[in-house]
Design a protein around this motif. Structure first.
Motif, short mmCIF file in Angstrom:
data_model
loop_
_atom_site.label_atom_id
_atom_site.label_comp_id
_atom_site.label_asym_id
_atom_site.label_seq_id
_atom_site.Cartn_x
_atom_site.Cartn_y
_atom_site.Cartn_z
N ARG A 32 0.87 -1.19 0.00
CA ARG A 32 0.00 0.00 0.00
C ARG A 32 0.90 1.23 0.00
O ARG A 32 1.82 1.33 0.83
N GLU B 11 1.25 3.99 1.34
CA GLU B 11 0.91 4.89 2.44
C GLU B 11 2.13 5.73 2.80
O GLU B 11 3.24 5.43 2.40
N GLY C 28 5.42 1.26 12.09
CA GLY C 28 4.24 0.40 12.04
C GLY C 28 3.39 0.58 10.80
O GLY C 28 2.36 -0.07 10.66
N ARG C 29 3.81 1.49 9.91
CA ARG C 29 3.04 1.65 8.66
C ARG C 29 4.02 1.69 7.49
O ARG C 29 4.84 2.60 7.39
N TYR C 30 3.95 0.66 6.66
CA TYR C 30 4.94 0.51 5.61
C TYR C 30 4.26 0.36 4.25
O TYR C 30 3.05 0.16 4.17
N PHE D 16 4.34 -4.63 3.63
CA PHE D 16 4.26 -5.20 4.97
C PHE D 16 3.71 -6.61 4.82
O PHE D 16 3.35 -7.03 3.72
N GLN E 221 1.14 -9.74 6.06
CA GLN E 221 -0.08 -10.11 6.79
C GLN E 221 -0.19 -11.63 6.87
O GLN E 221 0.25 -12.35 5.98
N ARG F 200 -14.10 0.14 10.48
CA ARG F 200 -13.03 -0.44 9.67
C ARG F 200 -13.01 0.15 8.27
O ARG F 200 -14.00 0.58 7.73
N ALA G 91 -3.50 -0.89 15.68
CA ALA G 91 -4.25 -2.10 15.31
C ALA G 91 -3.27 -3.18 14.86
O ALA G 91 -2.49 -2.97 13.94
N ILE G 92 -3.29 -4.33 15.56
CA ILE G 92 -2.40 -5.40 15.12
C ILE G 92 -3.16 -6.44 14.29
O ILE G 92 -2.56 -7.31 13.69
N GLY G 93 -4.47 -6.31 14.25
CA GLY G 93 -5.23 -7.23 13.42
C GLY G 93 -6.69 -6.83 13.42
O GLY G 93 -7.13 -6.09 14.30
N ALA H 57 -7.12 -10.28 9.12
CA ALA H 57 -5.69 -10.25 8.78
C ALA H 57 -4.95 -9.62 9.95
O ALA H 57 -5.45 -8.68 10.58
N VAL H 58 -3.78 -10.16 10.26
CA VAL H 58 -2.93 -9.53 11.27
C VAL H 58 -1.68 -8.99 10.59
O VAL H 58 -1.23 -9.53 9.58
N GLY H 59 -1.16 -7.92 11.13
CA GLY H 59 0.04 -7.31 10.58
C GLY H 59 1.26 -7.84 11.32
O GLY H 59 1.40 -7.63 12.52
N ARG I 91 3.66 -5.20 12.90
CA ARG I 91 3.10 -4.56 14.11
C ARG I 91 3.11 -5.53 15.28
O ARG I 91 3.30 -5.13 16.43
P1 AMP Z 1 -6.42 -4.19 7.05
O1 AMP Z 1 -6.17 -5.10 5.87
O2 AMP Z 1 -6.30 -2.74 6.70
O3 AMP Z 1 -7.64 -4.56 7.81
O4 AMP Z 1 -5.20 -4.42 8.04
C1 AMP Z 1 -5.04 -5.59 8.82
C2 AMP Z 1 -3.77 -5.43 9.64
O5 AMP Z 1 -2.64 -5.29 8.77
C3 AMP Z 1 -3.75 -4.17 10.49
O6 AMP Z 1 -4.40 -4.37 11.71
C4 AMP Z 1 -2.27 -3.91 10.64
O7 AMP Z 1 -1.77 -4.69 11.69
C5 AMP Z 1 -1.69 -4.40 9.35
N1 AMP Z 1 -1.43 -3.28 8.41
C6 AMP Z 1 -2.31 -2.65 7.59
N2 AMP Z 1 -1.70 -1.70 6.86
C7 AMP Z 1 -0.39 -1.72 7.20
C8 AMP Z 1 0.77 -1.00 6.79
N3 AMP Z 1 0.73 -0.07 5.85
N4 AMP Z 1 1.96 -1.30 7.38
C9 AMP Z 1 2.05 -2.27 8.32
N5 AMP Z 1 0.99 -3.00 8.74
C10 AMP Z 1 -0.21 -2.74 8.19
#
Ligand code: AMP
Length: 443
Positions: A131, A133, A138-140, A143, A145, A278, A301-303, A326-328, A331
């Motif tokens: 993504r 972003e 914690g935001r890459y 990343f 999942q 969400r 959010a870790i998942g 999904a869990v990150g 994170r």
């Molecule tokens: P989501 O698919 O947006 O529901 O994200 C599920 C999990 O993926 C989140 O709770 C984060 O732990 C992790 N996550 C989402 N986006 C990122 C990101 N850009 N970098 C790192 N971890 C992420």
């Protein structure tokens, strides 16, 4: 030794996973395999890129992920077309996957795994997501999942089972229960949500002067996203907005009650958050998120996940209900580090085989190599010197590799058909015959 300088740098927002982190990463994957298979989930691997349209349809055009964060992939043919201004065909538009659900669903249907009226299909996956972003802790942009999807199970039992599995997974990974909170909500379905969306839209428009531009802009496209706005003033204004719990149809309210009942039966504690919506468009009924209480700042959010009963139909597949999470991984690793928990450290080496003067003595060198081969064939973890090191340097290397014992092979021992085994913890030494070693005495 200083590392040689190298001009290339990894792209912004990406990470190399090396050293202890690489072991930890592999460990979290092993645990996922262990826990998820105990709940009847089978592994699945899908391509890292898909046709762009899959994500546009599956995730929703109005989401940040689709509207701003997708990385496109161009084949040479497509690139040439773009350069000449020729429009691309649909199947030539490709995107690096920003999440795993749309791909897992596509694969499940494309491979005939979903039978109407058949058993639920339970799948889990792991891999990199992409993504675009703004990178921060914690935001890459790339990343990892680990996720699970369950298709064809409308019962609230499926929601509770999945959330329970997720919480058991966090527990197995060593994340303390007191350090995380499980938030749950119901977002209703296509019968009750439209009216609720309208009421939130009206609320936003009534408070347009108090909200940020983005929230007002979203009023018509996706008003519920205003609950997710990070602007503290918007959050305060939105705390007065109507809540979905008051607007659920009796079926949705019953489903939600049942999910909570089954979670309680499984001993899972949760907090209800009527403003948890969400980021993705496709959720219906149950949504959930696991947040760390401390240590990850805004990226707490870790998942998370939820039910998506209309997603299959939206993607052009037969109408099939589903849910997933999904869990990150990154994170989770940050959260574990914050708690001082070290996971998946490299296992101890069973034996290091060292040779006395093996550099100048081919017979010793052969004996070292032969011993290492024999023990490895017996399933033991074994290492030995590949660089002609002195015995002293080999012993040092054995210490670095955290070997439990060193087998020392020298010309005199060899003549007697023996080797010396030194326990690296107690420093005790004993002699073994090479025959006994071949017969598995050191196993
Ligand atoms: P989501 O698919 O947006 O529901 O994200 C599920 C999990 O993926 C989140 O709770 C984060 O732990 C992790 N996550 C989402 N986006 C990122 C990101 N850009 N970098 C790192 N971890 C992420």
């Amino acid at each position: 030794m200083a590392a040689p300088s190298f001009a290339a740098r990894r792209p912004r927002g990406t990470n190399d996973i090396v050293g202890a982190e690489a072991f930890a990463h592999a460990h979290l994957l092993r645990l996922a395999q262990e826990i998820f298979s105990a709940y009847g989930y089978a592994p699945i691997t899908t391509p890292i890129f898909e046709q762009t349209d899959l994500f546009v349809r599956g995730i929703g055009e109005s989401t940040d992920v689709v509207s701003k964060e997708m990385f496109s992939v161009l084949s040479p043919d497509a690139h040439a077309k773009i350069c000449t201004g020729t429009p691309l065909k649909k199947d030539q538009r490709l995107t690096l996957r920003p999440e795993g659900t749309a791909s897992a669903l596509r694969a499940a249907f494309e491979n005939g795994m979903v039978m109407q009226g058949g058993s639920p299909v339970k799948l889990w996956y792991a891999g990199p997501m992409f993504r675009a972003e703004r990178p921060q802790k914690g935001r890459y942009r790339q990343f990892h999942q680990i996720g699970a999807e369950c298709l064809g199970a409308p019962s609230p039992l499926a929601d509770a089972e999945m959330i329970t599995m997720l919480m058991r997974y966090f527990e197995a990974c060593g994340i303390e229960r007191s350090s995380i909170r499980l938030l749950i909500n119901s977002m209703g379905d296509d019968k009750c949500r439209p009216a609720y969306r309208e009421s939130v839209r009206d609320y936003i428009l009534d408070h347009r002067t108090d909200l940020c531009e983005e929230c007002v802009r979203r009023a018509d496209i996706n008003p519920l996203r205003a609950f997710d706005c990070k602007n503290p003033h918007c959050q305060e204004v939105m705390s007065g907005a109507p809540i979905i719990t008051d607007a659920l149809s009796s079926d949705c309210a019953h489903h939600y009650e049942q999910v909570k009942h089954y979670l309680e039966m499984a001993g899972i504690t949760y907090e209800e958050d009527p403003r948890l919506v969400r980021g993705l468009d496709y959720y219906t009924r149950t949504v959930f998120e696991v947040q760390v209480v401390d240590g990850l700042g805004a990226q707490n959010a870790i998942g998370g996940g939820g039910r998506y009963d209309k997603l299959a139909e939206l993607m052009g597949a037969p109408d099939t209900c589903g849910l997933g999470f999904a869990v990150g991984v990154e994170r989770m690793l940050i959260a574990l580090e914050h708690q001082g928990v070290s996971v998946g450290e490299s296992a101890r080496l069973n034996y290091y085989v060292a040779g006395v003067d093996s550099k100048s003595n081919p017979q010793t060198q052969d004996a070292v190599y032969q011993t290492a081969c024999t023990l490895r064939d017996q399933g033991l973890s074994v290492d030995f010197d590949l660089q002609g090191k002195s015995l002293k340097a080999q012993m040092k290397q054995a210490g670095k590799l955290n070997a439990q014992a060193v087998i020392i092979v020298g010309p005199e021992e060899l003549e007697r058909g023996e080797a010396v085994v030194r326990n690296m913890d107690t420093r005790d030494e004993r002699t073994v015959t090479l025959d006994a070693l071949r017969q598995g005495e050191l196993r």
